[in-house]
Design an enzyme around this catalytic site. Sequence first.
Site, PDB file in Angstrom:
ATOM      1  N   LYS A   1     -11.258 -17.025-123.414  1.00 60.09           N
ATOM      2  CA  LYS A   1     -10.572 -15.733-123.497  1.00 60.09           C
ATOM      3  C   LYS A   1     -11.057 -14.905-124.694  1.00 60.09           C
ATOM      4  CE  LYS A   1      -8.410 -17.170-119.987  1.00 60.09           C
ATOM      5  NZ  LYS A   1      -9.121 -16.915-118.736  1.00 60.09           N
TER       6      LYS A   1
ATOM      7  N   GLU B   1      -2.096 -11.226-129.545  1.00 56.19           N
ATOM      8  CA  GLU B   1      -2.234  -9.936-128.871  1.00 56.19           C
ATOM      9  C   GLU B   1      -0.939  -9.174-128.998  1.00 56.19           C
ATOM     10  OE1 GLU B   1      -5.232 -10.361-125.050  1.00 56.19           O
ATOM     11  OE2 GLU B   1      -3.144  -9.850-124.687  1.00 56.19           O
TER      12      GLU B   1
ATOM     13  N   HIS C   1       4.566 -16.250-115.059  1.00 55.02           N
ATOM     14  CA  HIS C   1       3.212 -15.724-115.181  1.00 55.02           C
ATOM     15  C   HIS C   1       2.355 -16.028-113.954  1.00 55.02           C
ATOM     16  CE1 HIS C   1       4.189 -14.818-119.315  1.00 55.02           C
ATOM     17  NE2 HIS C   1       4.636 -16.063-119.432  1.00 55.02           N
TER      18      HIS C   1
ATOM     19  N   ARG D   1     -13.963 -16.119-109.660  1.00 58.43           N
ATOM     20  CA  ARG D   1     -13.817 -16.829-108.384  1.00 58.43           C
ATOM     21  C   ARG D   1     -13.116 -15.914-107.398  1.00 58.43           C
ATOM     22  NH1 ARG D   1      -8.288 -17.095-108.845  1.00 58.43           N
ATOM     23  NH2 ARG D   1      -7.561 -17.533-110.946  1.00 58.43           N
TER      24      ARG D   1
END
Lengths: 170, 170, 510, 510
Positions: free
Chosen positions: D119, D203, D238, D295
């Site tokens: 990430k 973040e 999530h 993907r």
Amino acid sequence: MPRYHVNAGGKEFDIELEYHPEKYFVTVNGRKVEVVSRKLSETRSLMFVDNKSYEVDIRLVGENGERKVFMMGLDIMATVENYHLAQMRRTAGLSAVSAMETLFKAPMPGMVLEVKVAPGEKVEKGQPLLVIEAMKMENIIKAKAPARVKEVFVKKGMSVERGDKIMEFE
Amino acid sequence: MPRYHVNAGGKEFDIELEYHPEKYFVTVNGRKVEVVSRKLSETRSLMFVDNKSYEVDIRLVGENGERKVFMMGLDIMATVENYHLAQMRRTAGLSAVSAMETLFKAPMPGMVLEVKVAPGEKVEKGQPLLVIEAMKMENIIKAKAPARVKEVFVKKGMSVERGDKIMEFE
Amino acid sequence: MTEKIKKILIANRGEIAVRIIRACRDLGIESAAVYSECDKTAYHVRMADEAYYIGPSPSTESYLVHERIIETARKCKADAVHPGYGFLAENPSFAEKCLEAGIIFIGPKPETIRLLGDKLLARDTALKAGLPVVPGRDIGGLDIASALAAATDIGFPVLVKAAGGGGGKGMRVVTSEDLFAESLKSAANEAASAFGDSRVFLEKYLPRPRHIEIQILADTHGNCIYLGERECSIQRRHQKVIEESPSPVVTEALREQMGRAAVSIARSAGYVGAGTVEFLVDHDLSFYFLEVNTRLQVEHPVTEMVTGLDLVKEQVFIAEGAPLKYIQEDIKLLGHAIECRIYAEKPEEGFVPSTGTLTHYRIPAGPGVRVDSGVLLNSQIPIFYDPMIAKLIVWGKDRRETIDRTRRALQEYRVGGVDSTIGFHLTIMDNEKFIRGDLSTRFLEEEYPDNDYHRLDGEVLEKAAIAVALDSFINERKIILSQTSSHNRPACGWVTYHRKNSLRQFRGSR
Amino acid sequence: MTEKIKKILIANRGEIAVRIIRACRDLGIESAAVYSECDKTAYHVRMADEAYYIGPSPSTESYLVHERIIETARKCKADAVHPGYGFLAENPSFAEKCLEAGIIFIGPKPETIRLLGDKLLARDTALKAGLPVVPGRDIGGLDIASALAAATDIGFPVLVKAAGGGGGKGMRVVTSEDLFAESLKSAANEAASAFGDSRVFLEKYLPRPRHIEIQILADTHGNCIYLGERECSIQRRHQKVIEESPSPVVTEALREQMGRAAVSIARSAGYVGAGTVEFLVDHDLSFYFLEVNTRLQVEHPVTEMVTGLDLVKEQVFIAEGAPLKYIQEDIKLLGHAIECRIYAEKPEEGFVPSTGTLTHYRIPAGPGVRVDSGVLLNSQIPIFYDPMIAKLIVWGKDRRETIDRTRRALQEYRVGGVDSTIGFHLTIMDNEKFIRGDLSTRFLEEEYPDNDYHRLDGEVLEKAAIAVALDSFINERKIILSQTSSHNRPACGWVTYHRKNSLRQFRGSR
């Protein structure tokens, strides 16, 4: 005439049946309707209430006579009792539902990751009871109602199958 | 080792089975393949032939041991016999298929509109035998092979169910 | 002007009743089904909001009885009746009776149904509207000699057709003069018994035409548009079995020509609702008016797939008096769609119907696949009605992708307990001429003169033979099987798995 | 340059394996499935041309074992491996091993997977490619005090995220300073156990963002296009549960902006194949790069429905080395599509999974409905894998029609033997905010804080109560039932019918 006390999805119904060949007259909470029921399979039937059509699937779940009704895309939990017995029980101040839920069973198979309560402890509605890992996910099992834990039958690391006894409340 | 003579869709197969736990070695017309078969329901199984996957539905149809195999979207008619018995029968000059088809049964339920042949009459392949009305349509039933009519069991105006005897050939 | 319909009674059964109920659901309109004795637990009865018994199994005692249906519509307070196709869909007096009872009939006006239902009057209407028609002659009132003269004038082979109805009944191809008199008589007899109307007329016989039809929509405000064409050339007994849109031969220019012709006859006939104008198209792409179907067609879904419209919803909007939401320029055909009608029939025996219980039923799914089924697992295919099981409708970017997806979907289809036309359709999807788009209404008889649809290759037969041998062996040794089946049962629970594993570890440690 | 793939091994199970097999069928490519102990008769095994056993039920002993899969691919002479989603789909070393074994890995190059799977590196790549990212900080190597300073700098609430993977694992929302240290530690621990990588970063926490993602296709010739967006804001834990395309808020201009941003990061990363660039979109429609999924996504069908493309086929063409058949201008979004993920879960108990046998299973069908199922009647929902039953994907002309059709399809769905999320989806389809398109990733927790999805009205409960009372009565009086059931059996044969009728006539004549 047979008369039943039914609890469906938390709502109470007083239902009296009058049986005729091929149809029933049913009095629900005092209102009379005409009902036809046709068996489709072991658990399913096609029911018409005043000509309105419903495909209904009814299964017994658990050992307390609780039924799961699947209709119109919805799962509805229901209990049914003889009306007069239910009246007697009520007079005696007993609740059918609470009697049923003192024994808490595994809602799914999996591995117990954590037990968050101990015997004797008081729990609130929504309080986490234990964590079960199933399908690669941690599932936190919460209390459905306030109660006191009487006994805990599982411990960390144990594998359980659906329906295995988890804990008893009082 | 069990050995069968199978006719599938008009083609002949000599099939020998060698049974092992969970799998078979099958010799078909001299060629050896590995077969695994897993039951899916009363009539259906999942069969692997050298790891190629086939979903197969097999039903007995009629009383002569004929089977209808449904696989890959296709209906295939088949008969199966013990290989050695089949050999003996062949030597005696008998055909399994002809023996089977002397009795002609109604392919569908309906009303007989017309009988086009009489006992003693010789019929050619494709010759109309009778007309049955079913599902608002007239269905002309034709001879599958040349034969001589021995007996006719129905007449104009009669209702027949699927499988009822229609006529016998010789 | 427009008034919302709140409840629709569906005067039909099977897949089309289910189809209409689905549109009602989407519109928030209540649906009322009717059913005969043998449809007591049929799919459309289960799907509908309400269901009413209307009589014994034969359609003449249930689905065709005007009074029972109108009485039921009144009883359940339906605002409108949708007739589907077949049964009462093109019956002008039923439509009239609905209107008299104050119930909306979802379809054209009774006089339009009457006018276009008479093949001779429809032909005249087409001529007046400037449409090309197949050369032909009305021979009503002529003696046999004059009729023969008319036939010779047209030129043999000639087609004798019933004026009172379609579906191949009262129709004869006459190849030569000497067969004419007898064919004429037998056609008239058949027409009389099928439609109660012995009138026949003559038409030039086109040897290898395509059947191409135009879908139209017309509202009560004088707007009328066409939604492209459907090619329905693959027919058996003059009944369509495979349909597609667009047609492999129709160009943009031809589509516009045929579309305008269709709109023109619709306007001449004062048409309102969804309808279909059928044409024969010759090898040089000249087209001839055939007839108008004043109802929803079986094959309407292929048009829905390429236009994105829901035709049943559009029918309802028109019946409510709303103006069309689209003008001609809004209609774009996107991709390609094919419909296979899956019947309970044996194609190899000339498509004789097969009845019984669907002991196994699994519909295909996935990209591009739509199934409009009239049945469910354990449904009956009764003798009393059309033996259609379902319609498989497949969409793809182009014709090639659509054929590939159709083949895949057919292979996924599972029908047990009755015969079906699935294998037949698979054969057609592999036919080189079909793949090239080289079609005509004689396609099936030319390609498969002996109904020889079942082209099984040795590979498949060998697998079937192995399966049968295994099945025999297993049945002979049930005991062995019951031992092995416990091996085969998958261990899908945690505890079982852990127990097995600990056992394994235990054994391993010894 | 291009070389046709003849056989694909599918290193997956469930609906995505079935989905890929269907694409193989359409392409005329042979498909080889792999299966674990408890998938011996699973749907993907039945559907595939070939199937190979690869080990015990836990995925760590079967679907995740690189060597078993590559060995099987070699044994069956597969040219390529398709990993689906989940399992090995984003595992760079598995992709590497495939290439080393001379087998095509259908997906991006291993180095691209590695780069974008981290990430932090992905965030850097996005920044370099000029994409807006959520304000944040890499806190690798910082002590707790400096990390806290960084968090204060960003401003609370702050999001702690794992660098090594996604799916909500190793993620914490920290609302205030005093909870920071503990959250950081627990996130790092969770990340370590989930991904074997304890690195986390910070973040800014957006309170009510939408999740909107762009589907891209990139070939080996340097061409890259975007296929519009998907909005996936409806999430629990999530994880997406409802997705749609287009997004109710994305304008043509925003689509182009986001699309170009997605293509830009794909080019920077040397991306090849189908991929998804995920963004968070704030209430002012400013968007921030989130991550790239290297993907096929679970929700790819909604894009297929509005673009008409088959994404699995496009993946195969790209893997064969073919250039894209489309340029950006060819891609038009038509209509609207919604996907509902049908899980074997109890939504009212916080979506706990439910396992067992599907004793009843019927998929919906009809106009606009596509079902990508991983199961069949009598299938097991095993404990070992994701409890998804199927994906219901619905297309309509516009969002309103799509919601109406989705509701209808959900009502037709029948799942028996396990719990399902069908009722949950029905609740959402009736939610006013959902219908208005007023979405955010916090939609579910805001609208249903107590998992109170089951809003049963009294009407339905009354019918359920009647059904239960009747059922009790019938079970108490089995004898009466067995008498009446013969009345209920429909008389669907000719002879039965005629016999009944003659009996009637006979009685009548007395």
